[in-house]
Design a protein around this motif. Structure first.
Motif, PDB file in Angstrom:
ATOM      1  N   UNK A  63       0.806  -1.219   0.000  1.00  0.00           N
ATOM      2  CA  UNK A  63       0.000   0.000   0.000  1.00  0.00           C
ATOM      3  C   UNK A  63       0.839   1.270   0.000  1.00  0.00           C
ATOM      4  N   UNK A  64       2.155   1.145   0.068  1.00  0.00           N
ATOM      5  CA  UNK A  64       3.046   2.302   0.106  1.00  0.00           C
ATOM      6  C   UNK A  64       4.068   2.170  -1.021  1.00  0.00           C
ATOM      7  N   UNK A  65       4.176   3.170  -1.874  1.00  0.00           N
ATOM      8  CA  UNK A  65       5.130   3.118  -2.980  1.00  0.00           C
ATOM      9  C   UNK A  65       6.553   3.178  -2.443  1.00  0.00           C
ATOM     10  N   UNK A  71       4.127   1.664  -8.649  1.00  0.00           N
ATOM     11  CA  UNK A  71       3.250   2.515  -7.840  1.00  0.00           C
ATOM     12  C   UNK A  71       2.230   1.701  -7.046  1.00  0.00           C
ATOM     13  N   UNK A  72       2.051   2.071  -5.802  1.00  0.00           N
ATOM     14  CA  UNK A  72       1.086   1.390  -4.934  1.00  0.00           C
ATOM     15  C   UNK A  72      -0.318   1.896  -5.260  1.00  0.00           C
ATOM     16  N   UNK A  92       4.240  -9.619  -9.992  1.00  0.00           N
ATOM     17  CA  UNK A  92       3.667  -8.327  -9.625  1.00  0.00           C
ATOM     18  C   UNK A  92       2.332  -8.181 -10.330  1.00  0.00           C
ATOM     19  N   UNK A  93       1.303  -7.865  -9.588  1.00  0.00           N
ATOM     20  CA  UNK A  93      -0.020  -7.627 -10.166  1.00  0.00           C
ATOM     21  C   UNK A  93      -0.430  -6.209  -9.794  1.00  0.00           C
ATOM     22  N   UNK A  94      -0.673  -5.363 -10.801  1.00  0.00           N
ATOM     23  CA  UNK A  94      -1.057  -3.979 -10.548  1.00  0.00           C
ATOM     24  C   UNK A  94      -2.374  -3.933  -9.785  1.00  0.00           C
TER      25      UNK A  94
END
Length: 129
Positions: A63-65, A71-72, A92-94
């Motif tokens: 939840x934090x970039x 980007x979170x 990684x899944x956006x």
């Protein structure tokens, strides 16, 4: 990273649209991260091509970039290969993916630029938007 002695074949296969993994024929284990010799029996390893199917072993939400390239929010997924359960690969899944442990996944290949192609995961049958 992509031309390293141990991981180079993994990234070369990804550039060709294949998901390859390192395996030991004598003891039947998958080895990841890849290595020239099996850490279980000491025999030389070789490369095999996976079906590109697996299931969610674990996942987490970010939840934090931490890095502008990611980007979170996003979801990190750990997928156990159907062909070789000893091998688990990260993807990684956006966004915040609605997935569950045990859910069937399939690989797709994402161009990360500069000649790097990364295997990524999506739920089986899902379309990339």
């Amino acid at each position: 990273m992509t031309d390293d002695r141990d991981t180079g074949p993994f990234f070369a296969a990804a550039r060709e649209g294949r998901l390859d993994y390192c395996a030991c024929e004598p003891c039947g284990r998958g080895i990841h991260p890849p290595a020239a010799y099996c850490p279980h029996c000491g025999e030389r390893t070789s490369w095999k091509t996976a079906s590109g199917r697996g299931k969610v072993y674990a996942f987490g939400e970010v939840h934090h970039t931490v890095n502008a390239a990611f980007p979170a929010p996003y979801t990190v997924v750990l997928v156990e290969l159907a062909d070789q359960p000893d091998v688990r690969l990260v993807g990684h899944m956006a966004g915040l993916a609605r997935i569950e442990v045990g859910e069937e996944m399939e690989v797709f290949f994402q161009d990360a630029g500069e000649g790097v192609v990364l295997p990524q995961w999506r739920p089986s049958g899902a379309k990339i938007s």
